[in-house]
Scaffold this motif. Structure first.
Motif, PDB file in Angstrom:
ATOM      1  N   SER A  64       0.819  -1.216   0.000  1.00 58.50           N
ATOM      2  CA  SER A  64       0.000   0.000   0.000  1.00 58.50           C
ATOM      3  C   SER A  64       0.855   1.269   0.000  1.00 58.50           C
ATOM      4  O   SER A  64       0.347   2.360  -0.205  1.00 58.50           O
ATOM      5  CB  SER A  64      -0.953   0.014   1.204  1.00 58.50           C
ATOM      6  N   TRP A  65       2.172   1.112   0.189  1.00 56.95           N
ATOM      7  CA  TRP A  65       3.086   2.252   0.181  1.00 56.95           C
ATOM      8  C   TRP A  65       3.879   2.276  -1.120  1.00 56.95           C
ATOM      9  O   TRP A  65       4.335   1.243  -1.590  1.00 56.95           O
ATOM     10  CB  TRP A  65       4.062   2.184   1.348  1.00 56.95           C
ATOM     11  N   LYS A  66       4.064   3.446  -1.679  1.00 56.18           N
ATOM     12  CA  LYS A  66       4.872   3.622  -2.889  1.00 56.18           C
ATOM     13  C   LYS A  66       6.083   4.475  -2.527  1.00 56.18           C
ATOM     14  O   LYS A  66       5.941   5.553  -1.934  1.00 56.18           O
ATOM     15  CB  LYS A  66       4.055   4.312  -3.977  1.00 56.18           C
ATOM     16  N   ILE A  67       7.268   3.998  -2.893  1.00 62.02           N
ATOM     17  CA  ILE A  67       8.488   4.760  -2.643  1.00 62.02           C
ATOM     18  C   ILE A  67       8.653   5.786  -3.750  1.00 62.02           C
ATOM     19  O   ILE A  67       8.565   5.454  -4.935  1.00 62.02           O
ATOM     20  CB  ILE A  67       9.719   3.845  -2.597  1.00 62.02           C
ATOM     21  N   GLU A  68       8.866   7.034  -3.370  1.00 66.14           N
ATOM     22  CA  GLU A  68       9.175   8.093  -4.329  1.00 66.14           C
ATOM     23  C   GLU A  68      10.561   8.612  -4.019  1.00 66.14           C
ATOM     24  O   GLU A  68      10.939   8.731  -2.855  1.00 66.14           O
ATOM     25  CB  GLU A  68       8.138   9.214  -4.249  1.00 66.14           C
ATOM     26  N   GLU A  69      11.313   8.899  -5.058  1.00 64.92           N
ATOM     27  CA  GLU A  69      12.659   9.438  -4.867  1.00 64.92           C
ATOM     28  C   GLU A  69      12.566  10.944  -4.691  1.00 64.92           C
ATOM     29  O   GLU A  69      12.064  11.644  -5.559  1.00 64.92           O
ATOM     30  CB  GLU A  69      13.539   9.064  -6.056  1.00 64.92           C
ATOM     31  N   VAL A  70      13.022  11.394  -3.544  1.00 62.26           N
ATOM     32  CA  VAL A  70      12.966  12.815  -3.200  1.00 62.26           C
ATOM     33  C   VAL A  70      14.326  13.218  -2.663  1.00 62.26           C
ATOM     34  O   VAL A  70      14.879  12.538  -1.789  1.00 62.26           O
ATOM     35  CB  VAL A  70      11.857  13.073  -2.144  1.00 62.26           C
ATOM     36  N   PRO A  71      14.909  14.311  -3.166  1.00 61.60           N
ATOM     37  CA  PRO A  71      16.232  14.735  -2.696  1.00 61.60           C
ATOM     38  C   PRO A  71      16.261  14.991  -1.191  1.00 61.60           C
ATOM     39  O   PRO A  71      15.265  15.405  -0.603  1.00 61.60           O
ATOM     40  CB  PRO A  71      16.493  16.042  -3.458  1.00 61.60           C
ATOM     41  N   ASN A  72      17.405  14.706  -0.595  1.00 58.93           N
ATOM     42  CA  ASN A  72      17.680  14.995   0.813  1.00 58.93           C
ATOM     43  C   ASN A  72      16.814  14.215   1.794  1.00 58.93           C
ATOM     44  O   ASN A  72      16.658  14.629   2.936  1.00 58.93           O
ATOM     45  CB  ASN A  72      17.583  16.497   1.095  1.00 58.93           C
ATOM     46  N   ASN A  79       1.208   6.745   0.711  1.00 57.76           N
ATOM     47  CA  ASN A  79       0.245   5.680   0.906  1.00 57.76           C
ATOM     48  C   ASN A  79      -0.844   5.794  -0.152  1.00 57.76           C
ATOM     49  O   ASN A  79      -1.509   6.818  -0.259  1.00 57.76           O
ATOM     50  CB  ASN A  79      -0.370   5.744   2.304  1.00 57.76           C
ATOM     51  N   LYS A  80      -1.014   4.740  -0.930  1.00 59.65           N
ATOM     52  CA  LYS A  80      -1.974   4.738  -2.030  1.00 59.65           C
ATOM     53  C   LYS A  80      -3.410   4.490  -1.575  1.00 59.65           C
ATOM     54  O   LYS A  80      -4.323   4.476  -2.385  1.00 59.65           O
ATOM     55  CB  LYS A  80      -1.556   3.702  -3.083  1.00 59.65           C
ATOM     56  N   ASP A  81      -3.620   4.288  -0.262  1.00 59.04           N
ATOM     57  CA  ASP A  81      -4.973   4.103   0.254  1.00 59.04           C
ATOM     58  C   ASP A  81      -5.628   5.433   0.622  1.00 59.04           C
ATOM     59  O   ASP A  81      -6.779   5.458   1.042  1.00 59.04           O
ATOM     60  CB  ASP A  81      -4.965   3.188   1.484  1.00 59.04           C
ATOM     61  N   GLY A  82      -4.898   6.524   0.473  1.00 57.19           N
ATOM     62  CA  GLY A  82      -5.458   7.836   0.768  1.00 57.19           C
ATOM     63  C   GLY A  82      -6.439   8.245  -0.313  1.00 57.19           C
ATOM     64  O   GLY A  82      -6.369   7.784  -1.448  1.00 57.19           O
ATOM     65  N   SER A  89       1.668  10.481   3.722  1.00 57.39           N
ATOM     66  CA  SER A  89       3.067  10.166   3.445  1.00 57.39           C
ATOM     67  C   SER A  89       3.873   9.990   4.719  1.00 57.39           C
ATOM     68  O   SER A  89       3.473  10.442   5.789  1.00 57.39           O
ATOM     69  CB  SER A  89       3.695  11.263   2.587  1.00 57.39           C
ATOM     70  N   VAL A  90       5.003   9.313   4.556  1.00 58.71           N
ATOM     71  CA  VAL A  90       5.986   9.153   5.616  1.00 58.71           C
ATOM     72  C   VAL A  90       7.339   9.414   4.984  1.00 58.71           C
ATOM     73  O   VAL A  90       7.620   8.924   3.882  1.00 58.71           O
ATOM     74  CB  VAL A  90       5.975   7.727   6.209  1.00 58.71           C
TER      75      VAL A  90
END
Length: 193
Positions: A64-72, A79-82, A89-90
């Motif tokens: 249910s969680w998708k990792i996104e690449e974010v600087p720093n 969370n795709k259940d939102g 997000s976390v």
């Protein structure tokens, strides 16, 4: 760079993503982190692990969680259940820093002042995480008529200052509060070393 300056950078990155909704992920150029994502057997509900061997922690991640690449950031999960944008997000950010006592009231005030000198928190807790003193605050933000609840935990671990930030739209926070707390409790600080 002083601990307060490092904290300012961490908070600036965090607020940029929260207020922008993090719609355009960019490549993470944070080369000082050794990270891997390992699949677990299908019997375990498509669970993956994010491992940060530099700092020494491991996070179980379900489908249910998708990792996104974010600087720093070490890791940024959506969370795709939102049901609203920005999605729940976390994110975890770590910075090499000298340790100070997070249960000290003056240190806690400085952390809150870095967010907003007039910050009113919904809750504040002194907690123990990974056998260390940690500090947790919950507070609200508003941008363009969007109210967001932020659950933020501060911790020193293995020579790093770690900030774990969970957030969702105010209207979804009651549904995600337990998910966020469970997520933090499942961070494994022993397996990753």
């Amino acid at each position: 760079m002083s601990n307060i300056s490092k904290l300012s950078v961490i908070l600036l990155v965090f607020f940029s993503f929260i207020l922008c909704g993090c719609n355009s992920p960019e490549k993470n150029n944070n080369d000082n982190k050794n990270t891997t994502t390992n699949k677990v057997s299908k019997k375990e509900k498509k669970q993956y692990y994010y491992t940060n061997s530099t700092v020494g922690y491991k996070i179980p991640i379900t489908s249910s969680w998708k990792i996104e690449e974010v600087p720093n950031t070490d890791i940024f999960l959506v969370n795709k259940d939102g049901t609203f944008t920005p999605e729940p997000s976390v994110n975890v950010v770590t910075v090499k820093a000298n340790k100070y006592e997070l249960w000290d009231k003056k240190a806690q005030k400085k952390l809150k002042d870095e967010i907003d000198k007039n910050l009113v928190t919904a809750s504040e807790k002194e907690v123990t995480l990974a056998g260390q003193h940690a500090y947790n605050i919950v507070y609200g933000l508003e941008n363009k008529a969007v109210s967001i609840i932020v659950n933020q935990t501060y911790l020193f671990y293995n020579g790093y200052f770690m900030v774990i930030t969970c957030s969702s739209r105010e209207s979804e926070y009651n549904r995600f509060e337990e998910i966020f707390n469970d997520f933090i409790e499942k961070i494994d600080f022993t397996e990753a070393k």
